[in-house]
Design a protein around this motif. Structure first.
Motif, short mmCIF file in Angstrom:
data_model
loop_
_atom_site.label_atom_id
_atom_site.label_comp_id
_atom_site.label_asym_id
_atom_site.label_seq_id
_atom_site.Cartn_x
_atom_site.Cartn_y
_atom_site.Cartn_z
N ARG A 73 0.84 -1.21 0.00
CA ARG A 73 0.00 0.00 0.00
C ARG A 73 0.87 1.26 0.00
O ARG A 73 0.59 2.22 -0.72
CB ARG A 73 -0.92 -0.02 1.22
N ASN A 74 1.94 1.25 0.77
CA ASN A 74 2.86 2.39 0.79
C ASN A 74 3.55 2.58 -0.55
O ASN A 74 3.74 3.70 -1.01
CB ASN A 74 3.90 2.22 1.90
N LEU A 75 3.91 1.48 -1.22
CA LEU A 75 4.52 1.58 -2.55
C LEU A 75 3.53 2.16 -3.56
O LEU A 75 3.92 2.95 -4.43
CB LEU A 75 5.02 0.21 -3.02
N ILE A 76 2.28 1.77 -3.45
CA ILE A 76 1.25 2.31 -4.35
C ILE A 76 1.09 3.81 -4.13
O ILE A 76 1.03 4.59 -5.08
CB ILE A 76 -0.10 1.57 -4.16
N VAL A 77 1.04 4.21 -2.87
CA VAL A 77 0.92 5.64 -2.55
C VAL A 77 2.13 6.40 -3.10
O VAL A 77 1.98 7.46 -3.72
CB VAL A 77 0.79 5.84 -1.02
N ASP A 78 3.32 5.85 -2.89
CA ASP A 78 4.53 6.49 -3.42
C ASP A 78 4.48 6.60 -4.93
O ASP A 78 4.88 7.62 -5.51
CB ASP A 78 5.79 5.71 -3.01
#
Length: 174
Positions: A73-78
């Motif tokens: 999820r953090n990679l998607i946000v980034d």
């Protein structure tokens, strides 16, 4: 398995990968709309987890699955921050993901899946996340709470509001 991975056992990590790769890919694919990008982000998620677990000081305080989804999820946000776009696009093959287990018994028609696809891309991203994690990937409320850094009560509210929002969009389209 986690203890074996922490000691550098690649086979144990391979077992974890085999258990979670398809679910993680599906989650990411639904969020980014591109198979190639989803493959890249899935691989990067597992690489980040491998690096995290190799450090013997790091411990998995939640379930491995919750940690994995949090990283993804953090990679998607980034990714979206880098692209300067918060608009979510899901491809025409969205219905293929909905027809996978366990949802295929509930949604068996391409027409219904297409309606849901059209509606889900119009609801808040937070609602999208919680509905996909809960209904498609079958994470528990506790796991979703850990992934999204929210309380279990807040997740239950998000599920309820997400369903209401999805229903509202489906009724508008009908």
């Amino acid at each position: 398995l986690l203890a074996q991975v922490a000691s550098g056992n690649k086979e144990a990590f391979g077992q974890l990968y085999d258990l979670y790769a398809s679910k993680l890919f599906r989650f990411i694919r639904l969020k980014v709309g591109s198979q190639v990008l989803a493959e890249d982000l899935s691989s990067e998620s597992f690489l980040n987890i491998w690096e995290y677990l190799k450090d013997k000081e790091n411990k998995v305080e939640e379930s491995f699955q919750a940690l994995l989804y949090k990283v993804a999820r953090n990679l998607i946000v980034d990714y979206y921050k880098k692209k300067s776009s918060q608009e979510l696009f899901m491809g025409d093959d969205f219905h293929l993901f909905l027809e996978e287990e366990p949802v295929k018994d509930e949604i068996n028609s391409k027409e219904i899946a297409d309606q849901i696809h059209k509606a889900i891309i119009h609801i808040k991203e937070e609602y999208q996340d919680v509905l996909i994690l809960y209904y498609i990937d079958e994470l528990s409320v506790l796991e979703i709470a850990k992934v999204m850094n929210k309380s279990q009560g807040a997740i239950r509210v998000l599920i309820h509001r997400g369903l209401k929002s999805l229903k509202d969009h489906l009724t508008k389209e009908s």
